[in-house]
Design a protein around this motif. Sequence first.
Motif, PDB file in Angstrom:
ATOM      1  N   GLU A   4       0.840  -1.191   0.000  1.00 24.62           N
ATOM      2  CA  GLU A   4       0.000   0.000   0.000  1.00 24.62           C
ATOM      3  C   GLU A   4       0.878   1.244   0.000  1.00 24.62           C
ATOM      4  O   GLU A   4       1.878   1.321   0.700  1.00 24.62           O
ATOM      5  CB  GLU A   4      -0.907  -0.009   1.230  1.00 24.62           C
ATOM      6  CG  GLU A   4      -1.902  -1.165   1.216  1.00 24.62           C
ATOM      7  CD  GLU A   4      -2.923  -1.021   2.328  1.00 24.62           C
ATOM      8  OE1 GLU A   4      -3.543   0.047   2.426  1.00 24.62           O
ATOM      9  OE2 GLU A   4      -3.072  -1.985   3.098  1.00 24.62           O
ATOM     10  N   LYS A   5       0.475   2.209  -0.779  1.00 30.19           N
ATOM     11  CA  LYS A   5       1.314   3.397  -0.956  1.00 30.19           C
ATOM     12  C   LYS A   5       1.215   4.317   0.249  1.00 30.19           C
ATOM     13  O   LYS A   5       0.191   4.437   0.896  1.00 30.19           O
ATOM     14  CB  LYS A   5       0.899   4.118  -2.238  1.00 30.19           C
ATOM     15  CG  LYS A   5      -0.585   4.423  -2.320  1.00 30.19           C
ATOM     16  CD  LYS A   5      -0.966   4.861  -3.713  1.00 30.19           C
ATOM     17  CE  LYS A   5      -2.477   5.059  -3.846  1.00 30.19           C
ATOM     18  NZ  LYS A   5      -2.866   5.395  -5.209  1.00 30.19           N
ATOM     19  N   LEU A  76       4.194  11.631   8.745  1.00 33.87           N
ATOM     20  CA  LEU A  76       3.522  11.200   7.528  1.00 33.87           C
ATOM     21  C   LEU A  76       3.219   9.703   7.539  1.00 33.87           C
ATOM     22  O   LEU A  76       2.209   9.260   6.967  1.00 33.87           O
ATOM     23  CB  LEU A  76       4.356  11.575   6.311  1.00 33.87           C
ATOM     24  CG  LEU A  76       4.451  13.083   6.027  1.00 33.87           C
ATOM     25  CD1 LEU A  76       5.453  13.371   4.926  1.00 33.87           C
ATOM     26  CD2 LEU A  76       3.087  13.646   5.656  1.00 33.87           C
ATOM     27  N   ASP A  77       4.072   8.921   8.208  1.00 35.36           N
ATOM     28  CA  ASP A  77       3.798   7.486   8.343  1.00 35.36           C
ATOM     29  C   ASP A  77       2.539   7.263   9.177  1.00 35.36           C
ATOM     30  O   ASP A  77       1.709   6.384   8.874  1.00 35.36           O
ATOM     31  CB  ASP A  77       4.988   6.775   8.985  1.00 35.36           C
ATOM     32  CG  ASP A  77       6.162   6.622   8.037  1.00 35.36           C
ATOM     33  OD1 ASP A  77       5.950   6.745   6.813  1.00 35.36           O
ATOM     34  OD2 ASP A  77       7.292   6.388   8.520  1.00 35.36           O
ATOM     35  N   LYS A  78       2.376   8.048  10.228  1.00 39.25           N
ATOM     36  CA  LYS A  78       1.175   7.933  11.059  1.00 39.25           C
ATOM     37  C   LYS A  78      -0.065   8.340  10.276  1.00 39.25           C
ATOM     38  O   LYS A  78      -1.119   7.711  10.395  1.00 39.25           O
ATOM     39  CB  LYS A  78       1.326   8.796  12.313  1.00 39.25           C
ATOM     40  CG  LYS A  78       2.367   8.282  13.299  1.00 39.25           C
ATOM     41  CD  LYS A  78       2.486   9.191  14.512  1.00 39.25           C
ATOM     42  CE  LYS A  78       3.518   8.649  15.494  1.00 39.25           C
ATOM     43  NZ  LYS A  78       3.682   9.537  16.670  1.00 39.25           N
ATOM     44  N   LEU A  79       0.062   9.394   9.466  1.00 42.01           N
ATOM     45  CA  LEU A  79      -1.071   9.819   8.650  1.00 42.01           C
ATOM     46  C   LEU A  79      -1.420   8.757   7.606  1.00 42.01           C
ATOM     47  O   LEU A  79      -2.590   8.564   7.268  1.00 42.01           O
ATOM     48  CB  LEU A  79      -0.756  11.147   7.972  1.00 42.01           C
ATOM     49  CG  LEU A  79      -0.630  12.372   8.884  1.00 42.01           C
ATOM     50  CD1 LEU A  79      -0.304  13.615   8.072  1.00 42.01           C
ATOM     51  CD2 LEU A  79      -1.907  12.583   9.689  1.00 42.01           C
ATOM     52  N   ARG A  84      -5.245   4.709   5.617  1.00 39.65           N
ATOM     53  CA  ARG A  84      -5.622   3.335   5.280  1.00 39.65           C
ATOM     54  C   ARG A  84      -6.813   2.863   6.109  1.00 39.65           C
ATOM     55  O   ARG A  84      -7.601   2.010   5.672  1.00 39.65           O
ATOM     56  CB  ARG A  84      -4.439   2.396   5.497  1.00 39.65           C
ATOM     57  CG  ARG A  84      -3.293   2.616   4.517  1.00 39.65           C
ATOM     58  CD  ARG A  84      -2.066   1.826   4.918  1.00 39.65           C
ATOM     59  NE  ARG A  84      -0.937   2.099   4.024  1.00 39.65           N
ATOM     60  CZ  ARG A  84       0.305   1.695   4.263  1.00 39.65           C
ATOM     61  NH1 ARG A  84       0.585   1.002   5.368  1.00 39.65           N
ATOM     62  NH2 ARG A  84       1.275   1.986   3.414  1.00 39.65           N
ATOM     63  N   ALA A  85      -6.934   3.431   7.319  1.00 37.86           N
ATOM     64  CA  ALA A  85      -8.044   3.052   8.201  1.00 37.86           C
ATOM     65  C   ALA A  85      -9.323   3.825   7.876  1.00 37.86           C
ATOM     66  O   ALA A  85     -10.336   3.673   8.564  1.00 37.86           O
ATOM     67  CB  ALA A  85      -7.657   3.297   9.662  1.00 37.86           C
ATOM     68  N   GLU A 130     -13.026  13.983  10.781  1.00 35.29           N
ATOM     69  CA  GLU A 130     -12.933  13.850  12.235  1.00 35.29           C
ATOM     70  C   GLU A 130     -11.479  13.852  12.711  1.00 35.29           C
ATOM     71  O   GLU A 130     -11.174  14.283  13.819  1.00 35.29           O
ATOM     72  CB  GLU A 130     -13.624  12.574  12.691  1.00 35.29           C
ATOM     73  CG  GLU A 130     -15.136  12.602  12.507  1.00 35.29           C
ATOM     74  CD  GLU A 130     -15.791  11.333  13.014  1.00 35.29           C
ATOM     75  OE1 GLU A 130     -15.050  10.442  13.489  1.00 35.29           O
ATOM     76  OE2 GLU A 130     -17.030  11.240  12.931  1.00 35.29           O
ATOM     77  N   ILE A 131     -10.576  13.384  11.863  1.00 35.95           N
ATOM     78  CA  ILE A 131      -9.168  13.276  12.238  1.00 35.95           C
ATOM     79  C   ILE A 131      -8.513  14.639  12.392  1.00 35.95           C
ATOM     80  O   ILE A 131      -7.434  14.772  12.985  1.00 35.95           O
ATOM     81  CB  ILE A 131      -8.405  12.433  11.182  1.00 35.95           C
ATOM     82  CG1 ILE A 131      -7.022  12.004  11.686  1.00 35.95           C
ATOM     83  CG2 ILE A 131      -8.282  13.206   9.873  1.00 35.95           C
ATOM     84  CD1 ILE A 131      -7.072  11.106  12.866  1.00 35.95           C
ATOM     85  N   TRP A 132      -9.164  15.690  11.877  1.00 34.91           N
ATOM     86  CA  TRP A 132      -8.533  17.009  11.882  1.00 34.91           C
ATOM     87  C   TRP A 132      -8.249  17.509  13.302  1.00 34.91           C
ATOM     88  O   TRP A 132      -7.233  18.165  13.531  1.00 34.91           O
ATOM     89  CB  TRP A 132      -9.394  18.029  11.134  1.00 34.91           C
ATOM     90  CG  TRP A 132      -8.795  19.405  11.166  1.00 34.91           C
ATOM     91  CD1 TRP A 132      -9.229  20.494  11.838  1.00 34.91           C
ATOM     92  CD2 TRP A 132      -7.574  19.800  10.520  1.00 34.91           C
ATOM     93  NE1 TRP A 132      -8.382  21.553  11.656  1.00 34.91           N
ATOM     94  CE2 TRP A 132      -7.353  21.149  10.848  1.00 34.91           C
ATOM     95  CE3 TRP A 132      -6.657  19.147   9.700  1.00 34.91           C
ATOM     96  CZ2 TRP A 132      -6.257  21.856  10.380  1.00 34.91           C
ATOM     97  CZ3 TRP A 132      -5.571  19.852   9.232  1.00 34.91           C
ATOM     98  CH2 TRP A 132      -5.372  21.183   9.564  1.00 34.91           C
TER      99      TRP A 132
END
Length: 493
Positions: A4-5, A76-79, A84-85, A130-132
Amino acid sequence: MEREKRIDRVQVQYSRCSRIGKQNLGLPNVKYVFWNHREEIFIDRKTETIRLCSYLEAGNRVTREFHVEELVPEMLDKLTVLDRAGRFQVTEEKKQPPKGEKREYKIVLGYEDGEQKVLTGIFDRLGIPEIWEGISEYLREFIRYYEEMEMFNPAVYEVGRKRTGEYIYCSVAFTELGDTYYYLTDDESLKIGDFVVVPAGRKNEEKTVCIQDIEYFQREEVPFPLEKTKKILRRAVMHPVSDPRQVGWLLEESQDTLVWSCLEGTMGCIYADSREEPKTAAALLGDFCFLYGEAREEAVKFLFQESKKQELIMVPHSREWELCIEQAFPGCTERFTRYATIKEWGVWDDKKLEQIVSSLPQDYQIRMIDEEIYDYSIRHDWCRDWVGQYADYTDYRENGIGVVVTRDRLPVAGASSYSYFSEGIEVEIDTHRDYRRRGLGLICGAKLILECEKRGLYPSWDAHNTASLSLAQKLGYRLDHPYTAYLVCADQE
């Protein structure tokens, strides 16, 4: 399977167009004007930068750029994981903005293969993903940490060398939001935010306080008479921490519920050597003191004095702390072993516990600790620890839990909450010396566990000795690990 990218770039655009009425303009011939405001955020993996832009009127712009290695790729890895979720979704597509105002956003997620995902909408609680909220809080803390410049800090430039004939007056506060009081000092190295020890009240009791401000005055300009102004005694070795999160990382590995109580602020107190850059921390609750971080002999002495106990159990978390304790109190310490049990739910056999409770001899009674038992416990040394860490009966009734076995209406054994935290208690069991080895402590322990289960509380058990450990194991607890502790006594000479 295709990988996954990941997200390599993020761009967030925010714009607000507000209509300002003439009452706010002071221009009689103008009904209203439109005020345009734009902001942008750029996060780029390749350059490892975060860039913030604010666009002002007349083509003016303010830009702040942060280059922080490793942090940007990690962010960016966490984002990417959140993307993906499915967390980058808008809860409601359209919602009208407030009258006279237009707020919009655009979020562009750029992937490593060049593709993009674009989200747009109204910038309010129903229009944004919601993630904002989590992203904005993270970036706000990031900016606050990296953007604060030392040269603008009064605590840096308003201290230091005094002129000839000047007196240094420090304003100190005894509580975080309390009034401030002047104290004199000759120590030019003190800074705003430092903690110091001062004499307080008519009896000049030593108190640890925080310096809120530092001022320099010539004799004829002093704000309070020199002869009536008390002096700072010394810099504090440790100080109480009002916000345990400031030093929580030093204690985060602790599995002791007394430390958890201190960190939560429910009971006890956390101490640290510094508010800005803590290296030493301790948790002090009742008869216990847990030591973490950089070992310091003067910290051990301070904490014993702060406890106001004739005897204190100190728990060191390194060999260096053990040496500090031994050196600080030569001839006044006893090294011994305590036993931590595994903190796990569902290990108790309720039928077995009920059988233990039902084995109570007929001439004994079992009851919950009420106000009558509370008052009895406070007055008797052998059972004071059942309730001794609570301010009063109201505090115990609301936060504590305990059971006792009585004979002729007098308590002879009991199990209670020595301390409490948000999810449970620390068990304290005591039996009167004339009634030991009759299984009464076991019965009280079984009853307390059953009562805790009813209330959704975890009854944690740290054993003071092997006898206590054996009792815990009979009730269903399992040994986690032994650990070193010291009983420190006041010098009797």
